[in-house]
Scaffold this motif. Structure first.
Motif, PDB file in Angstrom:
ATOM      1  N   ALA A 100     -28.788 -23.631  36.477  1.00  0.00           N
ATOM      2  CA  ALA A 100     -28.641 -22.726  35.341  1.00  0.00           C
ATOM      3  C   ALA A 100     -29.266 -21.368  35.641  1.00  0.00           C
ATOM      4  CB  ALA A 100     -29.279 -23.343  34.095  1.00  0.00           C
ATOM      5  N   ILE A 101     -30.390 -21.365  36.338  1.00  0.00           N
ATOM      6  CA  ILE A 101     -31.034 -20.109  36.709  1.00  0.00           C
ATOM      7  C   ILE A 101     -30.155 -19.337  37.692  1.00  0.00           C
ATOM      8  CG2 ILE A 101     -33.014 -19.098  37.910  1.00  0.00           C
ATOM      9  CD1 ILE A 101     -34.716 -21.372  36.831  1.00  0.00           C
ATOM     10  N   ARG A 104     -26.916 -19.531  38.112  1.00  0.00           N
ATOM     11  CA  ARG A 104     -25.720 -19.011  37.444  1.00  0.00           C
ATOM     12  C   ARG A 104     -26.032 -17.747  36.662  1.00  0.00           C
ATOM     13  NH1 ARG A 104     -25.077 -24.323  35.870  1.00  0.00           N
ATOM     14  NH2 ARG A 104     -25.485 -23.781  33.696  1.00  0.00           N
ATOM     15  N   GLU A 105     -27.132 -17.750  35.919  1.00  0.00           N
ATOM     16  CA  GLU A 105     -27.477 -16.599  35.095  1.00  0.00           C
ATOM     17  C   GLU A 105     -27.754 -15.366  35.943  1.00  0.00           C
ATOM     18  OE1 GLU A 105     -28.313 -14.066  31.985  1.00  0.00           O
ATOM     19  OE2 GLU A 105     -27.291 -16.007  31.998  1.00  0.00           O
ATOM     20  N   ASP A 121     -24.268 -14.378  37.881  1.00  0.00           N
ATOM     21  CA  ASP A 121     -23.126 -13.983  37.052  1.00  0.00           C
ATOM     22  C   ASP A 121     -23.398 -12.749  36.204  1.00  0.00           C
ATOM     23  OD1 ASP A 121     -21.881 -16.157  38.119  1.00  0.00           O
ATOM     24  OD2 ASP A 121     -22.058 -17.419  36.337  1.00  0.00           O
ATOM     25  N   ASN A 122     -24.653 -12.454  35.951  1.00  0.00           N
ATOM     26  CA  ASN A 122     -25.019 -11.327  35.096  1.00  0.00           C
ATOM     27  C   ASN A 122     -25.785 -10.303  35.932  1.00  0.00           C
ATOM     28  OD1 ASN A 122     -25.896  -9.528  33.150  1.00  0.00           O
ATOM     29  ND2 ASN A 122     -26.605 -11.109  31.731  1.00  0.00           N
ATOM     30  N   SER A 171     -29.274  -9.295  34.790  1.00  0.00           N
ATOM     31  CA  SER A 171     -30.312 -10.311  34.655  1.00  0.00           C
ATOM     32  C   SER A 171     -31.372 -10.161  35.743  1.00  0.00           C
ATOM     33  CB  SER A 171     -29.710 -11.720  34.745  1.00  0.00           C
ATOM     34  OG  SER A 171     -28.992 -12.026  33.578  1.00  0.00           O
ATOM     35  N   LEU A 210     -35.429 -13.511  32.022  1.00  0.00           N
ATOM     36  CA  LEU A 210     -34.891 -14.821  31.667  1.00  0.00           C
ATOM     37  C   LEU A 210     -35.650 -15.403  30.480  1.00  0.00           C
ATOM     38  CD1 LEU A 210     -34.451 -16.458  35.191  1.00  0.00           C
ATOM     39  CD2 LEU A 210     -32.633 -15.612  33.700  1.00  0.00           C
ATOM     40  N   MET A 251     -35.479 -21.229  30.100  1.00  0.00           N
ATOM     41  CA  MET A 251     -34.811 -21.278  31.388  1.00  0.00           C
ATOM     42  C   MET A 251     -35.815 -21.194  32.531  1.00  0.00           C
ATOM     43  SD  MET A 251     -31.544 -19.051  32.744  1.00  0.00           S
ATOM     44  CE  MET A 251     -30.503 -19.788  31.460  1.00  0.00           C
ATOM     45  N   TYR A 264     -19.280 -25.840  35.295  1.00  0.00           N
ATOM     46  CA  TYR A 264     -20.209 -24.944  35.964  1.00  0.00           C
ATOM     47  C   TYR A 264     -19.473 -23.881  36.775  1.00  0.00           C
ATOM     48  CZ  TYR A 264     -23.627 -28.550  34.853  1.00  0.00           C
ATOM     49  OH  TYR A 264     -24.414 -29.449  34.195  1.00  0.00           O
TER      50      TYR A 264
END
Length: 269
Positions: A122-123, A125-126, A129-130, A133, A138, A142, A254
């Motif tokens: 999850a970390i 991906r964030e 993808d961003n 970020s 965060l 997370m 995912y």
């Protein structure tokens, strides 16, 4: 001197009385590779880091348990994912899951080879993808995670331990290991167990020769098949890991997934 001797005798006697009731229920956790004990005080893990761009180097946390006569351990990870590998190849393995139960057995010499890896998908991906970020931005849920372990011993007794993990601003990870009391708020522990994967993902052809612009078919035995682009590198780690950019129409929720490979897949056989 007489008083000191009397006190010492009392301490020894109390220790002798309590020892039989401990039932060997002492369990410790160690970082795999360095064999550094993960204690209640906690320590910064030196096995892996992550950058603001989501690039991960090494393995953030891979650990094993040490104890006596452990019958089984149920692992529950709150926010991220974990996977279990058995280097003795005697047990089912679990990949990128959150809840599963592992049979240990009386042979304590095998425990070192039963490894649990914490995978912060999850970390990743964030951050990947961003573009805006950063680690510092965060959300707390997370950046922090916990792995609760319900441990059952051969004599039927149980204990609960937990490893807490925190992502530091500099991309390193901090972990601690301690007793844990399950509360009503720990609903993540009630999630059903994932099914064993049985084997590493099967990837068409040699992943080293995969075209980074073309999706490859990836098959997880006894589970699912999906397509994704294999990012052209293996993350340096204690075990070979690849990062797969999942196709939007693959049916997998995912965007990016980490996979551990077998040694045969690593060398391209």
């Amino acid at each position: 001197m007489g008083a000191v001797a009397a006190c010492l005798a009392i301490v020894i006697a109390v220790d002798g009385i309590l020892a039989p009731f401990s039932g060997g229920m002492i369990v410790s956790a160690y970082a795999y590779g360095t064999d550094e004990e993960i204690t209640t005080a906690g320590a910064v893990m030196n096995s892996g880091t992550i950058s603001d761009s989501g690039e991960m180097k090494g393995q953030p946390l891979m650990f094993y348990l040490s104890g006596k006569d452990i019958a089984a351990v149920r692992f529950s990870c709150k926010n991220q994912q974990i996977n279990f590998g058995d280097w003795t190849e005697k047990r089912d393995e679990y990949g990128n899951a959150q809840n599963f139960t592992v049979a240990y057995g009386e042979d304590e010499s095998e425990y070192y080879y039963l490894t649990i890896s914490w995978v912060p998908n999850a970390i990743i991906r964030e951050l990947t993808d961003n573009e805006d970020s950063t680690i510092a931005a965060l959300p707390e849920e997370m950046r922090n995670d916990i792995i609760v372990m319900g441990i059952t011993f051969e004599n039927g007794k149980t204990t609960t331990k937990a490893i807490t993990i925190s992502l530091l601003d500099d991309g390193r990870f901090f972990a601690s290991f301690d007793d844990y009391q399950i509360s009503e708020e720990d609903t993540f522990i009630n999630r059903p167990d994932s099914e064993a994967i049985g084997a590493a993902p099967v990837i068409e052809d040699n992943y080293k020769e995969a075209d980074p612009n073309e999706p490859e078919q990836i098959v997880i035995p006894n589970s699912i098949t999906f397509t994704g682009t294999i990012i052209d590198n293996v993350i340096e780690s204690l075990v070979p890991i690849i990062l797969v950019d999942v196709e939007e129409n693959s049916g997998l929720s995912y965007d990016k997934v980490l996979f551990e490979l077998t040694e045969e897949q690593k060398i391209g056989n």
